[in-house]
Motif scaffolding. Structure first.
Motif, PDB file in Angstrom:
ATOM      1  N   PHE A   1      42.472 -26.795  -2.355  1.00 12.25           N
ATOM      2  CA  PHE A   1      41.532 -27.072  -3.435  1.00 12.25           C
ATOM      3  C   PHE A   1      40.363 -26.089  -3.427  1.00 12.25           C
ATOM      4  O   PHE A   1      39.996 -25.528  -4.455  1.00 12.25           O
ATOM      5  CB  PHE A   1      41.011 -28.511  -3.328  1.00 12.25           C
ATOM      6  N   ARG A   2      39.759 -25.870  -2.240  1.00 13.15           N
ATOM      7  CA  ARG A   2      38.594 -24.982  -2.154  1.00 13.15           C
ATOM      8  C   ARG A   2      38.932 -23.550  -2.540  1.00 13.15           C
ATOM      9  O   ARG A   2      38.174 -22.890  -3.239  1.00 13.15           O
ATOM     10  CB  ARG A   2      38.012 -24.993  -0.733  1.00 13.15           C
ATOM     11  N   HIS A   3      40.078 -23.072  -2.081  1.00  8.83           N
ATOM     12  CA  HIS A   3      40.436 -21.688  -2.392  1.00  8.83           C
ATOM     13  C   HIS A   3      40.883 -21.538  -3.844  1.00  8.83           C
ATOM     14  O   HIS A   3      40.613 -20.511  -4.466  1.00  8.83           O
ATOM     15  CB  HIS A   3      41.494 -21.178  -1.417  1.00  8.83           C
ATOM     16  N   ALA A   4      41.560 -22.527  -4.381  1.00  4.75           N
ATOM     17  CA  ALA A   4      41.902 -22.478  -5.809  1.00  4.75           C
ATOM     18  C   ALA A   4      40.620 -22.450  -6.639  1.00  4.75           C
ATOM     19  O   ALA A   4      40.495 -21.647  -7.568  1.00  4.75           O
ATOM     20  CB  ALA A   4      42.767 -23.681  -6.188  1.00  4.75           C
ATOM     21  N   TRP A   5      39.665 -23.304  -6.298  1.00  3.77           N
ATOM     22  CA  TRP A   5      38.375 -23.326  -7.001  1.00  3.77           C
ATOM     23  C   TRP A   5      37.689 -21.966  -6.904  1.00  3.77           C
ATOM     24  O   TRP A   5      37.221 -21.413  -7.897  1.00  3.77           O
ATOM     25  CB  TRP A   5      37.491 -24.416  -6.386  1.00  3.77           C
TER      26      TRP A   5
ATOM     27  N   GLY B   1      39.592 -16.067 -12.227  1.00  2.44           N
ATOM     28  CA  GLY B   1      41.008 -15.758 -12.374  1.00  2.44           C
ATOM     29  C   GLY B   1      41.516 -14.683 -11.439  1.00  2.44           C
ATOM     30  O   GLY B   1      42.400 -13.915 -11.818  1.00  2.44           O
ATOM     31  N   ASP B   2      41.005 -14.625 -10.233  1.00  3.37           N
ATOM     32  CA  ASP B   2      41.463 -13.641  -9.247  1.00  3.37           C
ATOM     33  C   ASP B   2      42.800 -14.101  -8.666  1.00  3.37           C
ATOM     34  O   ASP B   2      42.871 -14.636  -7.563  1.00  3.37           O
ATOM     35  CB  ASP B   2      40.414 -13.472  -8.150  1.00  3.37           C
ATOM     36  N   LEU B   3      43.864 -13.897  -9.430  1.00  5.58           N
ATOM     37  CA  LEU B   3      45.188 -14.336  -8.998  1.00  5.58           C
ATOM     38  C   LEU B   3      45.681 -13.562  -7.784  1.00  5.58           C
ATOM     39  O   LEU B   3      46.361 -14.123  -6.924  1.00  5.58           O
ATOM     40  CB  LEU B   3      46.193 -14.203 -10.148  1.00  5.58           C
TER      41      LEU B   3
END
Length: 79
Positions: free
Chosen positions: A38-42, A50-52
């Motif tokens: 969750f933290r890293h997705a956020w 949007g740093d995919l």
């Protein structure tokens, strides 16, 4: 907030080793692994807009750590 180590190399090893420690010592790792997700997705998708590429790097390193595969950075991304 998620830890951003600066370089992709440092970020890879930090993320991989963190998940490996969760897996090895069973420190409530399902909960911590989900919180890290969750933290890293956020962080990568909202804060870094949007740093995919960064999120994929983190995800690859995290899943290698959860699997117990301590591959070097270069081998982790070979075809």
């Amino acid at each position: 907030m998620a830890v951003h180590s600066g370089t992709p190399l440092k970020q890879f090893y930090n993320s991989r080793n963190r998940m490996y420690v969760f897996r090895t010592y069973r420190r409530a790792w399902p909960l911590w692994a989900l919180l890290d997700l969750f933290r890293h997705a956020w962080f990568f998708l909202l804060v870094r807009r949007g740093d995919l590429r960064g999120f994929r790097l983190w995800a690859r390193a995290a899943f290698l750590g959860l699997q117990g595969k301590l591959l070097p950075y270069e081998e982790a991304f070979r075809g």
